[in-house]
Design a protein around this motif. Structure first.
Motif, mmCIF file in Angstrom:
data_model
loop_
_atom_site.group_PDB
_atom_site.id
_atom_site.type_symbol
_atom_site.label_atom_id
_atom_site.label_comp_id
_atom_site.label_asym_id
_atom_site.label_seq_id
_atom_site.Cartn_x
_atom_site.Cartn_y
_atom_site.Cartn_z
ATOM 1 N N CYS A 269 24.309 107.046 -10.172
ATOM 2 C CA CYS A 269 24.480 106.258 -8.337
ATOM 3 C C CYS A 269 26.289 106.612 -8.719
ATOM 4 O O CYS A 269 26.436 105.433 -8.315
ATOM 5 C CB CYS A 269 23.789 105.308 -8.118
ATOM 6 N N PRO A 270 26.958 107.508 -8.467
ATOM 7 C CA PRO A 270 28.521 107.160 -8.946
ATOM 8 C C PRO A 270 28.902 106.367 -6.390
ATOM 9 O O PRO A 270 28.450 107.686 -6.422
ATOM 10 C CB PRO A 270 29.427 107.704 -9.025
ATOM 11 N N ASN A 271 29.423 105.673 -6.708
ATOM 12 C CA ASN A 271 30.109 105.266 -5.683
ATOM 13 C C ASN A 271 29.099 105.001 -4.802
ATOM 14 O O ASN A 271 29.700 105.284 -3.722
ATOM 15 C CB ASN A 271 31.903 105.997 -5.771
ATOM 16 N N GLN A 272 27.896 104.444 -5.528
ATOM 17 C CA GLN A 272 26.749 104.281 -4.105
ATOM 18 C C GLN A 272 26.059 105.266 -3.972
ATOM 19 O O GLN A 272 25.771 105.405 -2.807
ATOM 20 C CB GLN A 272 27.267 103.576 -2.714
ATOM 21 N N VAL A 273 26.315 106.347 -4.312
ATOM 22 C CA VAL A 273 25.984 107.717 -3.327
ATOM 23 C C VAL A 273 24.313 108.255 -4.804
ATOM 24 O O VAL A 273 25.028 108.416 -6.336
ATOM 25 C CB VAL A 273 26.674 108.962 -3.759
ATOM 26 N N ILE A 274 23.151 108.535 -4.231
ATOM 27 C CA ILE A 274 22.527 108.159 -5.088
ATOM 28 C C ILE A 274 22.689 109.868 -5.937
ATOM 29 O O ILE A 274 22.149 111.054 -4.882
ATOM 30 C CB ILE A 274 20.973 108.165 -4.931
ATOM 31 N N LEU A 275 22.759 110.706 -6.433
ATOM 32 C CA LEU A 275 22.324 111.648 -6.548
ATOM 33 C C LEU A 275 20.398 111.915 -7.863
ATOM 34 O O LEU A 275 20.360 111.374 -8.363
ATOM 35 C CB LEU A 275 23.535 112.478 -8.252
ATOM 36 N N GLY A 276 20.275 113.010 -7.399
ATOM 37 C CA GLY A 276 18.890 113.542 -7.482
ATOM 38 C C GLY A 276 18.330 114.878 -8.036
ATOM 39 O O GLY A 276 19.446 115.720 -7.092
#
Length: 912
Positions: A269-276
């Motif tokens: 979750c870099p910079n409030q962006v959830i990666l998945g």
């Protein structure tokens, strides 16, 4: 849009209203679906169909941001269950439908059936039967059998108390939607990258979706890790401009994932962006998007992809090769290279710096190869010491360590080279039109399956180059390089260490006559000294780095006259002598950047040292003469190598090639002036013989220092007993000193000679001379208190003077057995008679009788005499020859068939 869908579906003239077909794209609620047509050249048209005569509960809605008069509304009872029932039944499936009514606002109402005709399941009836929808009884016409059937089904559901008709009305069935997460990073970390069940609620573009996480009903936006799809750019006026293939990428993801049951691995979750990563029973959408040319890999999120970044690169590579969609104009960096030029095996000849090597191809051509995507250590800021001559290898922090790592790993070894790209020459400079940098071949170099660039980066001895996203000229193992750099940063290795940088104070005394004079006696007394060949000026002139003395010297080979190359003189350019280039190449290929041993004997007027250079038992002066690339100089007559040099020159002359055919006048150069003793000096000293080799060499300890060794061993073993060693904690490396556990269970000092594997480490016991192959678990680090600085290695290698060992294996074994029986593990008296290529030649006497051991072997007919021509040794040689004659007369051992040396030496495996 409605007419467009109708144009794609087949009509049934026997029914009224018209029957149409489509595929359910999305279920909006328990009583509304979106139906799409078949794709033809792009995303298909779609339309919303509301189910006639029934009503299902409304789903929750979130307040519109920026509008204070709106607020969140929750699910109505059984609304979500109705949506789920319908979703699981029809999503992605083919249905047929009729439109019975269309409002002025454009809303369409009709009946939907599973399958291709009305014989399939009536969706509205199924919902009412399960108590998940109510029948709109207002306006019911008595002559409408479909409406009447819905009413009967509703009455049956009420009687059975299903769904909405359960006691209490089902308020407990309302889900609690969570639209926001206070700390997304902690939320992602709390899941520990374990798959979470989810439903994809919305697809924004090919790689960004809105997902409902189960069972807690978190509604989150997820960006697919490792990739980026073409997107829809929002303009200033609020309109969206699609990038090429953005609509197709969105439809690709929608048609496979929208409202499907999936599992999601939330990875970062870099910079409030959830990666998945989204996993569907039919496959991984991330890899599919890449393979179909709908996405490209992105470096910044590739590092968190848990399913294996190499799979994504492979999928992208496949799309590039087939030039699919966004890669339709793609041209590979090595497209203009033949396969044999793209991938080949070559021998490493030189390490240019920390990111480039020179290799020799099978054709004999030399080629410079740069390691792809890495940057060697470099100096930050300006060099402050303006007066000091800047030497990058020693003055740039970690440059020397990086060069040494590559040199020790690669020099003289065969490597696999895979060309990744060709970096074009930089723009021409303003003057002269010379490129700032020539064209570079950048490749991945592996040895034994190990990527050398990755190993270099993992030790913190190089950094990884960051590229623009559209720059395809990079290493084929770029992700592994990034991962290796991340590990090096985490562990604080090399360039990433917070410790003080290593400083290499290397004195260059090349041409410094006064410094060389001060240094000469030290090198002469040292005997053989370790060195690294840094540069080859010509066949016989080299620059050496002396690691123990931390200095650079110019070294001239003694005893030979090598052809001179071309050079600038005050009178003009001096023409190169014949075969000078061949001699230089020969020396380069044999010793450049190799570890060698040198014997310094004298120096010339310019401060250049003169002596002998050995590499793996080969005397370079002898090798040049033997290969007809040099002549023996008269100054070699007083050298112990003179006989060997003459033999090599005679062999070269018989082959009639190269320098042996050219008359070269002896130039006026300063060469080593060797002295010899007028009389033999017999200074016997007591030694203890510890090991005897199959070649009749032996190792011995000086008795005078024996008490020091015993004291050291006692202290070392006492320390080991007080602080037991941890097995497997030591990582063996070639050349390192260590302690090794011998078969008797005791620990001894040793040096590592070769590492085949953790289970097979070749060690040499430095105080006893024997060798052994051990597991690394039987090795440990050598404490500084017991290092070779405290007490030098006690075992010294010697061989017998005046003796020639039989070549026949059985005869040699008899001689060795006799020596082992007589002197191994006994005290003897030793005298050095003359030096040799590998070790000193000595005579050995029994301590009690003072009888000569070597002479005894000759008299027993176990060995032959090696006739020496030095005048001061003739008395000893005569005594040995007399002993040999008595053995021949008695036909002892090797002489049992008479004197075999004249005409049948080869037959019996002997040579004179």
């Amino acid at each position: 849009m409605a007419s467009a869908v109708a144009a794609q579906v087949q009509s049934n003239p026997a029914s009224a209203p018209q029957l149409q077909r489509g595929i359910v794209k999305m279920v909006l609620s328990g009583c509304a679906v979106i139906v799409r047509g078949q794709p033809r050249g792009g995303p298909p048209p779609e339309r919303q169909i509301n189910l006639s005569n029934i009503r299902a509960g409304a789903l929750a809605r979130r307040a519109v941001q920026g509008q204070t008069d709106t607020k969140d509304t929750p699910d109505e009872p059984w609304a979500f269950q109705a949506r789920e029932f319908l979703r699981k039944k029809v999503i992605g499936k083919e249905v047929c439908f009729t439109v019975e009514n269309k409002t002025p606002q454009g809303r369409e109402y009709g009946m939907v059936y599973l399958g291709k005709d009305t014989s399939g399941e009536n969706i509205a009836e199924s919902l009412v039967t399960e108590g998940l929808a109510t029948v709109r009884r207002e306006g019911i016409r008595g002559n409408n059998p479909e409406q009447a059937r819905l009413c009967d089904l509703e009455d049956q559901a009420k009687a059975a108390k299903k769904g909405l008709w359960t006691e209490g009305g089902g308020a407990h069935t309302v889900r609690e939607l969570k639209y926001t997460i206070e700390n997304p990073r902690n939320f992602v970390d709390s899941l520990h990258q374990k798959p979470v069940n989810a439903i994809i609620e919305h697809v924004r573009d090919g790689c960004i979706v809105r997902a409902l996480l189960l069972p807690d009903y978190y509604l989150v936006t997820v960006m697919l890790s490792g990739i980026k799809c073409p997107t829809f750019k929002r303009d200033a006026d609020g309109s969206e401009t699609p990038e090429p293939f953005s609509a197709e990428a969105k439809f690709f993801t929608e048609s496979r994932l929208l409202q499907r049951d999936v599992q999601i691995i939330l990875e970062s979750c870099p910079n409030q962006v959830i990666l998945g990563t989204i996993l569907h029973p039919n496959g991984n959408i991330t890899e599919l998007l890449l393979k179909e040319g709908f996405a490209r890999c992105v470096d910044w999120s590739m590092a968190v992809y848990t399913q294996g970044a190499e799979k994504l690169r492979a999928a992208e590579r496949s799309a590039k090769e087939h030039k699919v969609r966004i890669w339709k104009d793609y041209v590979a960096p090595t497209a203009n290279l033949d396969q044999k030029d793209r991938q080949f095996v070559a021998k490493v000849m030189q390490v240019v710096n920390a990111d480039a090597i020179v290799v020799k191809l099978n054709s004999g051509e030399h080629k410079t190869i740069h390691l792809s995507s890495i940057r060697p250590p470099r100096l930050e800021g300006e060099n402050k010491d303006k007066d000091k001559r800047f030497r990058p290898l020693y003055d740039i922090p970690y440059m020397f360590e990086a060069r040494e790592f590559l040199r020790k790993k690669l020099i003289g070894k065969k490597v696999n080279v895979t060309v990744d790209y060709i970096r074009a020459a930089t723009s021409a400079m303003e003057t002269g039109g010379v490129p700032a940098f020539p064209e570079r071949t950048c490749a991945t170099v592996t040895i034994g399956g190990i990527n050398i660039a990755e190993a270099l980066v993992s030790k913190g001895l190089a950094t990884v180059i960051r590229y623009r996203q559209d720059d395809d000229q990079r290493s084929s193992h770029y992700d592994e390089l990034l991962a290796a750099e991340a590990r090096a940063i985490k562990n604080g290795k090399g360039l990433h260490s917070k410790k003080e940088v290593p400083i290499h104070r290397v004195a260059d005394i090349s041409g410094e006559t006064q410094k060389a004079k001060q240094f000469l006696p030290f090198l002469q007394r040292a005997g053989r000294s370790e060195a690294v060949v840094e540069y080859v000026f010509s066949g016989s002139r080299l620059k050496l780095y002396m690691p123990k003395e931390t200095c650079l010297i110019t070294f001239l080979l003694a005893g030979i006259e090598c052809p001179r190359g071309s050079r600038n003189m005050p009178s003009g350019m001096q023409v190169a002598e014949p075969y000078s280039e061949e001699a230089t190449i020969f020396t380069k290929e044999l010793v450049l950047q190799r570890e060698v041993e040198v014997e310094v004997e004298s120096m010339d007027k310019a401060g250049n040292f003169i002596g002998w250079l050995h590499i793996e038992g080969v005397n370079l002066s002898v090798a040049l003469v033997d290969n007809a690339l040099s002549k023996v100089h008269f100054t070699a007559e007083r050298s112990s190598y003179y006989k060997t040099l003459l033999s090599a020159e005679e062999t070269a002359r018989q082959r009639k090639e190269k320098v042996s055919l050219v008359e070269i006048q002896h130039p006026d150069v300063d060469v080593a002036q060797l002295t010899e003793e007028k009389e033999r000096v017999a200074k016997y000293r007591p030694v203890y013989v510890t090991e005897i080799t199959d070649g009749l060499h032996f190792f011995a300890q000086d008795v005078e220092t024996g008490t020091k060794l015993e004291s050291l061993m006692e202290s070392m073993r006492g320390e080991i007993a007080a602080q037991p060693l941890v097995e497997g904690s030591f990582t063996p490396r070639r050349g390192d000193f260590c302690i090794a556990k011998f078969g008797d269970g005791e620990w001894y000092r040793a040096r590592i000679e070769k590492v085949e594997s953790p289970a097979k480490v070749h060690v040499y016991y430095i105080d006893y001379g024997n060798r052994e192959i051990l597991s690394s678990t039987r090795l440990a680090a050598l404490s500084p208190a017991f290092s070779t600085r405290t007490l030098p290695p006690q075992a010294t290698e010697y061989t017998f003077a005046f003796i020639q060992v039989p070549q026949d294996e059985d005869a040699r074994t008899d001689a060795v057995d006799s020596v082992v029986r007589d002197i191994q593990n006994t005290q003897c008296l030793l005298n050095v008679e003359y030096s040799g290529i590998v070790c000193p030649h000595v005579t050995l006497q029994f301590a009690d009788s003072k009888d000569d051991v070597g002479l005894g072997l000759v008299k027993e007919g176990l060995v032959m005499v090696d006739v020496r021509k030095e005048k001061h040794l003739q008395k000893m040689v005569t005594e040995y020859l007399n002993g040999q004659e008595s053995a021949k007369s008695a036909r002892l051992n090797i002489w049992r068939y008479g004197d075999f040396r004249d005409d049948d030496a080869d037959e019996f495996g002997f040579r004179r």
